[in-house]
Design an enzyme around this catalytic site. Structure first.
Site, mmCIF file in Angstrom:
data_model
loop_
_atom_site.group_PDB
_atom_site.id
_atom_site.type_symbol
_atom_site.label_atom_id
_atom_site.label_comp_id
_atom_site.label_asym_id
_atom_site.label_seq_id
_atom_site.Cartn_x
_atom_site.Cartn_y
_atom_site.Cartn_z
ATOM 1 N N ASP A 20 -3.161 1.902 7.813
ATOM 2 C CA ASP A 20 -3.257 0.567 7.213
ATOM 3 C C ASP A 20 -3.581 0.787 5.744
ATOM 4 O O ASP A 20 -4.705 1.174 5.402
ATOM 5 C CB ASP A 20 -4.353 -0.247 7.898
ATOM 6 N N VAL A 21 -2.610 0.570 4.864
ATOM 7 C CA VAL A 21 -2.797 0.933 3.456
ATOM 8 C C VAL A 21 -3.869 0.110 2.762
ATOM 9 O O VAL A 21 -4.345 0.485 1.689
ATOM 10 C CB VAL A 21 -1.477 0.838 2.658
ATOM 11 N N ASP B 293 2.516 4.649 8.861
ATOM 12 C CA ASP B 293 2.887 3.249 9.049
ATOM 13 C C ASP B 293 1.919 2.610 10.037
ATOM 14 O O ASP B 293 1.145 3.301 10.712
ATOM 15 C CB ASP B 293 4.328 3.144 9.574
ATOM 16 N N ASN C 188 5.049 3.652 -0.721
ATOM 17 C CA ASN C 188 6.165 2.742 -0.489
ATOM 18 C C ASN C 188 5.775 1.459 0.237
ATOM 19 O O ASN C 188 6.403 0.422 0.035
ATOM 20 C CB ASN C 188 7.242 3.468 0.325
ATOM 21 N N TYR D 199 4.850 -11.635 -5.653
ATOM 22 C CA TYR D 199 5.480 -10.326 -5.463
ATOM 23 C C TYR D 199 5.737 -9.652 -6.812
ATOM 24 O O TYR D 199 5.436 -8.464 -6.996
ATOM 25 C CB TYR D 199 6.780 -10.491 -4.689
ATOM 26 N N VAL E 196 18.390 -4.328 -2.342
ATOM 27 C CA VAL E 196 19.125 -3.469 -1.408
ATOM 28 C C VAL E 196 19.546 -4.310 -0.206
ATOM 29 O O VAL E 196 18.742 -5.096 0.315
ATOM 30 C CB VAL E 196 18.232 -2.295 -0.955
#
Length: 267
Positions: free
Chosen positions: A65-66, A44, A92, A161, A196
């Site tokens: 950092d993805v 993360d 994720n 998104y 969720v």
């Protein structure tokens, strides 16, 4: 923490890396994978939160950092060094920002695509290089990408998104095919979570209200429930169960698939 369908031996001896593991669904994925016996690396940008999760589940933490290729390379190398391999990657990490087309901000769209699409693509890249023959892990493995029910429905104000999560679906299927053609031994699947009631879900409901699409956050949630045959929202535990299943040998012939955990909303 442990699902009734999960045993502590199911993923024993395996190592997993979960991106965006410091909170929300990512944290739950890390907890459930650990409960199933895996050694989990939490990745993360939120170092303190991530370290807290890792400590709670007896795992490790890496800063990631993805969107950055070099960050992926360093994080995966650290993870492999610390836990002795990499068998499971859960892609994720993602962001959601609602907005109407009439107010579209191209910088926001680019940011969503950068995190959700480029970030997932880089995860697949480094999983393949690490898990495939000749890689530092080299035993094959599993990649689980987190898409969304938004990839399968037309919900207002979620254009960028939804597009990004539709892309995750396509990335998953092409990656599964490439892995097979190249003999990498890596299964690639994705999950489509429904809404969720966690921090991200509450934020979305509030955004819908701010944009004038629903009179209140409660009515926004009711609108989602009304589209769901099961008549309620998903739970984090239900989504995590699906991730553990796809990571396990119970799913060893499941490849290139998308698993909806949305109560039928996206059918």
């Amino acid at each position: 923490m442990t699902s009734p369908e999960t045993t502590t031996a199911e993923l024993a001896g395996r190592t997993a890396l979960v991106t965006g593991g410091a909170q929300g669904l990512g944290r739950k994925f890390a907890e459930f994978l650990a409960a199933a016996g895996a050694t989990v690396v939490v990745a993360d940008l939120q170092d303190e939160k991530g370290k807290t999760v890792a400590e709670a589940i007896g795992g490790s933490y890496v800063h990631l950092d993805v969107t950055d290729d070099a960050s992926w390379e360093a994080a995966v190398a650290q993870a492999v060094s610390e836990v002795g391999g990499l068998d499971i990657l859960v892609n994720n990490a993602g962001i959601e920002v609602a907005g109407l087309f009439v107010d579209l901000d191209p910088d926001v769209v680019r940011r969503i695509l950068d995190v959700n699409v480029v970030g997932t693509s880089l995860g697949i890249k480094h999983a393949f290089r690490t898990m495939g023959p000749g890689g530092p892990a080299g035993k094959g493995g599993v990649v689980i990408n987190i898409a969304s029910v938004a990839a399968t429905i037309a919900f207002p104000a979620l254009s960028a998104y939804s597009a990004s999560k539709s892309a995750v679906d396509r990335l998953t299927r092409i990656a599964a095919m490439e892995s097979g053609k190249l003999g990498l031994g890596v299964r690639v699947n994705c999950v489509y979570p429904g809404l969720v009631p966690n921090e991200m879900g509450a934020g979305l409901a509030n955004e819908m209200t701010t944009l004038g699409l629903f009179p209140s956050a409660e009515e926004a949630v009711a609108g989602v429930v009304g589209l769901t045959p099961s008549g309620r929202l998903a739970t984090e535990e239900e989504i995590a169960d699906a991730v553990v299943f796809l990571a396990s040998d119970r799913a060893k012939f499941v490849n290139g698939a998308g698993l909806p955990v949305d109560g039928g909303m996206g059918m």
